[in-house]
Design an enzyme around this catalytic site. Sequence first.
Site, PDB file in Angstrom:
ATOM      1  N   GLU A 182       0.832  -1.195   0.000  1.00  0.00           N
ATOM      2  CA  GLU A 182       0.000   0.000   0.000  1.00  0.00           C
ATOM      3  C   GLU A 182       0.870   1.250   0.000  1.00  0.00           C
ATOM      4  O   GLU A 182       1.730   1.386   0.860  1.00  0.00           O
ATOM      5  CB  GLU A 182      -0.916  -0.019   1.238  1.00  0.00           C
ATOM      6  N   GLU A 211      -4.745  -6.959   2.397  1.00  0.00           N
ATOM      7  CA  GLU A 211      -3.503  -7.640   2.767  1.00  0.00           C
ATOM      8  C   GLU A 211      -3.470  -9.108   2.363  1.00  0.00           C
ATOM      9  O   GLU A 211      -2.393  -9.637   2.061  1.00  0.00           O
ATOM     10  CB  GLU A 211      -3.241  -7.475   4.265  1.00  0.00           C
ATOM     11  N   PHE A 229       1.791  -2.627   8.922  1.00  0.00           N
ATOM     12  CA  PHE A 229       1.984  -2.880  10.359  1.00  0.00           C
ATOM     13  C   PHE A 229       1.770  -4.377  10.599  1.00  0.00           C
ATOM     14  O   PHE A 229       0.845  -4.966  10.006  1.00  0.00           O
ATOM     15  CB  PHE A 229       0.974  -2.091  11.197  1.00  0.00           C
ATOM     16  N   ASP A 268       0.448  -5.661  12.923  1.00  0.00           N
ATOM     17  CA  ASP A 268      -0.906  -5.801  13.473  1.00  0.00           C
ATOM     18  C   ASP A 268      -1.900  -6.254  12.399  1.00  0.00           C
ATOM     19  O   ASP A 268      -2.943  -6.816  12.721  1.00  0.00           O
ATOM     20  CB  ASP A 268      -1.369  -4.460  14.044  1.00  0.00           C
ATOM     21  N   HIS A 273      -1.953  -0.858  16.434  1.00  0.00           N
ATOM     22  CA  HIS A 273      -0.820  -0.447  15.589  1.00  0.00           C
ATOM     23  C   HIS A 273       0.507  -0.518  16.334  1.00  0.00           C
ATOM     24  O   HIS A 273       1.458   0.174  15.955  1.00  0.00           O
ATOM     25  CB  HIS A 273      -1.004   1.004  15.095  1.00  0.00           C
TER      26      HIS A 273
HETATM   27  C1  LIG Z   1      -5.914  -3.618   7.528  1.00  0.00           C
HETATM   28  C2  LIG Z   1      -5.300  -2.279   7.386  1.00  0.00           C
HETATM   29  N1  LIG Z   1      -4.537  -2.017   6.320  1.00  0.00           N
HETATM   30  C3  LIG Z   1      -3.966  -0.807   6.171  1.00  0.00           C
HETATM   31  C4  LIG Z   1      -4.133   0.173   7.104  1.00  0.00           C
HETATM   32  C5  LIG Z   1      -3.435   1.523   6.952  1.00  0.00           C
HETATM   33  N2  LIG Z   1      -4.417   2.535   6.579  1.00  0.00           N
HETATM   34  C6  LIG Z   1      -5.044   3.269   7.496  1.00  0.00           C
HETATM   35  S1  LIG Z   1      -6.201   4.290   6.848  1.00  0.00           S
HETATM   36  C7  LIG Z   1      -5.842   3.766   5.277  1.00  0.00           C
HETATM   37  C8  LIG Z   1      -6.553   4.339   4.112  1.00  0.00           C
HETATM   38  C9  LIG Z   1      -8.027   4.107   4.212  1.00  0.00           C
HETATM   39  O1  LIG Z   1      -8.663   4.666   3.116  1.00  0.00           O
HETATM   40  P1  LIG Z   1     -10.236   4.809   3.069  1.00  0.00           P
HETATM   41  O2  LIG Z   1     -10.860   3.513   3.469  1.00  0.00           O
HETATM   42  O3  LIG Z   1     -10.613   5.345   1.753  1.00  0.00           O
HETATM   43  O4  LIG Z   1     -10.597   5.820   4.231  1.00  0.00           O
HETATM   44  P2  LIG Z   1     -10.236   7.386   4.332  1.00  0.00           P
HETATM   45  O5  LIG Z   1      -8.898   7.474   4.990  1.00  0.00           O
HETATM   46  O6  LIG Z   1     -10.248   7.954   2.969  1.00  0.00           O
HETATM   47  O7  LIG Z   1     -11.299   7.939   5.213  1.00  0.00           O
HETATM   48  C10 LIG Z   1      -4.840   2.805   5.311  1.00  0.00           C
HETATM   49  C11 LIG Z   1      -4.278   2.125   4.134  1.00  0.00           C
HETATM   50  C12 LIG Z   1      -4.918  -0.159   8.233  1.00  0.00           C
HETATM   51  N3  LIG Z   1      -5.099   0.716   9.227  1.00  0.00           N
HETATM   52  N4  LIG Z   1      -5.511  -1.362   8.332  1.00  0.00           N
END
Ligand SMILES: Cc1ncc(C[n+]2csc(CCOP(=O)(O)OP(=O)(O)O)c2C)c(N)n1
Lengths: 324, 324, 325, 325
Positions: C28, C60, C83, C85, C129
């Site tokens: 990502e 993932e 992460f 996690d 996290h």
């Molecule tokens: C399982 C997982 N993968 C990756 C992340 C890292 N991460 C946190 S927010 C995010 C982006 C989320 O995008 P979206 O669902 O469009 O929500 P927005 O931030 O736009 O509100 C990512 C990749 C995470 N927290 N959990």
Amino acid sequence: MDISPEKLADAYRLMKTIREFEERMRSEYQQGKLPGFIHIYRNQEAIAVAACLDMTNEDYIASTHRGHGHCIAKGCEIEAMLLELACKEDGLCNGKGGSMHIADMSKGMLGANAIVGGGPPIAAGAALTAKTLGNGAVSMAFIGDGASDQGTVAESLNLAVVLQLPMIFMYENNRYAEFTKSPKPDGRIAERAGAFGMPAEVVDGSDFFAMYDACQRAIMRGREGGGPTAIEAVCNRYYGHFEGDAQAYRNQAELDAERAVSDPLPRFLADPRAAALTEEKIAEINAAILEEIDRGFEVTYAAADPTPDKLYTDVYIHYEGRLQ
Amino acid sequence: MDISPEKLADAYRLMKTIREFEERMRSEYQQGKLPGFIHIYRNQEAIAVAACLDMTNEDYIASTHRGHGHCIAKGCEIEAMLLELACKEDGLCNGKGGSMHIADMSKGMLGANAIVGGGPPIAAGAALTAKTLGNGAVSMAFIGDGASDQGTVAESLNLAVVLQLPMIFMYENNRYAEFTKSPKPDGRIAERAGAFGMPAEVVDGSDFFAMYDACQRAIMRGREGGGPTAIEAVCNRYYGHFEGDAQAYRNQAELDAERAVSDPLPRFLADPRAAALTEEKIAEINAAILEEIDRGFEVTYAAADPTPDKLYTDVYIHYEGRLQ
Amino acid sequence: MKMSIREAINQTLHQEMERDERVIVLGEDVASDQGGVYGITDGLPAKFGLHRVIDTPITESAIVGAAGGAALTGLRPVAELMFVDFLGVCLDQILNQIAKFRYMFGGQARTPVVIRTMIGAGTGTGPQHSQILYPLLAAIPGIKVVTPANAADAKGLLTTAIRDDDPVIFCEHKALYMDECEVPEGEYLLPFGQARTAVEGSDITIVGMSRTAVIAEEAATQLAQKGISAEVIDLRTLSPLDEGSVLESLTKTGRLVVVDESNPFCSMASEIAGLAVERGFDTLDAPVKRVTSPHTPVPATPCLEANYVPSVERVMAAIEETLSY
Amino acid sequence: MKMSIREAINQTLHQEMERDERVIVLGEDVASDQGGVYGITDGLPAKFGLHRVIDTPITESAIVGAAGGAALTGLRPVAELMFVDFLGVCLDQILNQIAKFRYMFGGQARTPVVIRTMIGAGTGTGPQHSQILYPLLAAIPGIKVVTPANAADAKGLLTTAIRDDDPVIFCEHKALYMDECEVPEGEYLLPFGQARTAVEGSDITIVGMSRTAVIAEEAATQLAQKGISAEVIDLRTLSPLDEGSVLESLTKTGRLVVVDESNPFCSMASEIAGLAVERGFDTLDAPVKRVTSPHTPVPATPCLEANYVPSVERVMAAIEETLSY
Ligand SMILES: Cc1ncc(C[n+]2csc(CCOP(=O)(O)OP(=O)(O)O)c2C)c(N)n1
Ligand SMILES: Cc1ncc(C[n+]2csc(CCOP(=O)(O)OP(=O)(O)O)c2C)c(N)n1
Ligand SMILES: [Mg+2]
Ligand SMILES: [Mg+2]
């Protein structure tokens, strides 16, 4: 669509509260006064508020990492929230959750979630409770456009259809996931959800009235045993992914244009359906909001950190074993 | 659609081999001569064969728990397969995989999989290899109707679209998952896949020619850089979920009727396009098949079990640590 | 040259992608301008193109599974699990697929995949996290688990990981990213299964890994000032585990404290303690002490988080108890 | 009354669903006529209806997550994860959600969910259907892990699990399902965190859990014939862990063999060995022996599988070594 003057005022109050709350938070955070990661909801306020306006404390929501707006819309107290965001002892979660795990069971707010896609299965479970008890409650999962790809979301859509759960999939398509632009065209998310066998529609997430209309129908469908609904609310992520991300990866002119047309507040006020809200009323609401936020920060900064023993409390209700 | 006489004969030979192979296996299994769990593919033979007929060893498939048909269609040797199904030292996987994990890398057969939904991400990875190397190869995941709900499948569909992978999602909708009838109407699976943004069609999985036509198009699309395709092959699970399941939960009259119309072999032979296959040719093929299977079982039953030291081999290629 | 762990990892990715074009990077935001959230993949897309540095959706299982499938078929993917996690949403592809391919396919498979992931507490990001989770990974037959504690080791071990034909999980402690040390220029490989004796000593053995190796070194420095000679062993790889170095150190010191940031039960601390009592019993002069995080989630509030992870103070207390036995 | 573990679990589900209508059962095929693959939920749909005995799609994250969400909001779900091997596709909902709700929500949450799952080798079903994985679960703060070894314990512990307000993973060893013993009629509860002294003895302590408790008992019987008095401790619950009973037994015997069907690293065997050397060092007269499965996947072929799991012979060999130390 039908909206009472009280609800109209509530809608404005809640959207404006989210806006002012977060703007103030941002500036405090920038001064280093708040810990952790925070994700700002600006320009998405109409979604949370329209979604929760017809809900009671008996209805459930499962939120995301970008959850402040959902909390406020679902009725969480500003002061208790601030105490939590500052990780204080008297915060909603005793400071152990912080921004990304804030929750308020008394309000049916089943938690922000730092795992993308973590919430929908939990919301499905809450919907199963409502269905099993037959109490007419509904359950809603908020889902980002990025999150919509996560396998757990597909599984939840399917479960909701198979068990005909009173559930709403509230997609917030702000077209960004972290630093990456969504590869999905608008509408694809609703199309996918619809292909599971539920009503699904695309709505302008900056238009409170359109959102409220869609949410009312979805909630009624759930309450009346009509099963799940999906709503793709197309919107704009005003700020960077988290506070501190200057979103240099975005075309600034485009972003500025998008920001302006996507601000739900002026659109709400300009709508003839908001006419019942007088200027005096608005001023009164605004003043009350700012006062509440001021008070909240005052209390928060004077508040105590969790005492060290709290590290070991609330892991279990009862545990006949060793924690350290 | 275009099929050469050689391919036509191959198609018949492969379908018939799967049928005879499994019928013989069943009877040996019922006599207690084979270990583990086995899942019979009967009446789904046209799907595997149509899917793999235009593939080479450079193309990939990821299979399921019901994988014997996929193996044979992809070119695995009968004897090596039988040795594996009997868990013998000289089996394809040295007896360590058995029916549910049988694999043949030399044939591009990336493994049966005892985890429902385990295969599609792996197949996506193989498609990524093909795309990265630009070698025109394609990758296919076989997916049951039950498996189609699994989150990993949705994630793979999405990844295949986003990366425009040369991948085919081959759904085998036999309308049952273990003892539970599918709650999904026929066609829903293709609709879901289509909603991710790929061509998706529903095909009669008992009709070899219809299947071959759809597969040829999907494979060509993949080879030419046109991205992924989904095919929902509607079919019939002739026997119980695993050998030993008498499927008492099914209406027998209905099942009998379904069994008859869904047998791909008589349909294939009755089709005018199969006319080039003479009775003599068929008899010759049949005899060769039975002989090969007989020989396979003879070799298998005379073959050695893995020696005890094999418990510790092939965990890693190199490991500077302790295994016991 | 002095560089941080973050820089060492970035440099290694550059070097290995240059050396072998079968190496690809996926995850990502890895192809974003800033090189992911922590800048680890900085400069890779510009140099190697978007067909080798691949931004993926937030899925993932698909990321890890596709990396495994690509490895099985000829590439050498370096996948990022942002992460550790997030292991919860992709464990199957590690546990039941990648780790088992070779064994269950009877030695046919070769799965040269590296999964880079961030571990550990210390950034106030709370329960989802901040976890360690490497004990869970080290327990899985078929994968290797690497936990560098400094920039040189990060480079040497990541190079080895990328060239290894077995699957490797490479754990980067987020609180160490900016730690600097001298790092060899050019090609640099470190073998797996060889612990690093960070400090030589004779009174007590302190075993650590990833961040706790750094804590153990700090404790050793404080002990030296008190005239106590501690030997610090940084495990470097948890699987394979260099049991010999631990046992050998014990023959010198007779006393052992294991410091592990993971939760206590079924931890690496327990594993090393078990090793000591099973195969080093004769050499033991005192109870083995395990210093770990508690059997609780990681609290968000920084004031509790600071007490959560093993600290130099807690290590010193354990050492004193052991020495005064 | 004599009954098998399978029957005891079935009976307990009947009794608890009758007693408390908030108890629901959900999982794959649980509402089928034959009561799932092993008949565990037999008779439940007919008695309690399909709104309380719920067949789900094959989506373990949704099953477990929905069970967690339902528990959070007032039901008491008993979810089935058919094989513990499927943990890989639903770990997040256990690790990061259910297990952490109470802590990260500051004590607001109550998550009375039970996840029943099948563990263990012995049926020739190979690497993806034969794992143990309870060490991984026992390591997670916020959940409890239960591993009954006989029908009476299965009933007593499952009743307690269903009435417990914390989340519980209930591990059923598939090779024990048909084992019979006397089971108390009517309501029967056993406390968590209390090991069972299966055999009293004074020469050596053998610790087991789930199927290895049965193996340990068999070893004790053989030892008795040789005039050696072994004490057998069946842990019964891995989290909470009854450390006191193990340590107390050691004060009598001074010798310890731990038998655990899991893979060796970061196992319960290592945990108990670590406990012994940390808190029972004074009492130890010999090295602790760990008898586990090897650091390999479970092979499909029955001839290798038989050598894979700890056997009475291997336990006897370890005991002899320990006694002759
Ligand atoms: C399982 C997982 N993968 C990756 C992340 C890292 N991460 C946190 S927010 C995010 C982006 C989320 O995008 P979206 O669902 O469009 O929500 P927005 O931030 O736009 O509100 C990512 C990749 C995470 N927290 N959990
Ligand atoms: C993750 C996972 N969940 C559950 C199972 C148990 N299981 C094996 S096959 C099967 C049914 C699969 O149905 P379908 O995908 O339709 O394939 P079919 O058996 O009809 O070929 C189930 C539930 C499993 N092996 N893996
Ligand atoms: Mg977004
Ligand atoms: Mg099926």
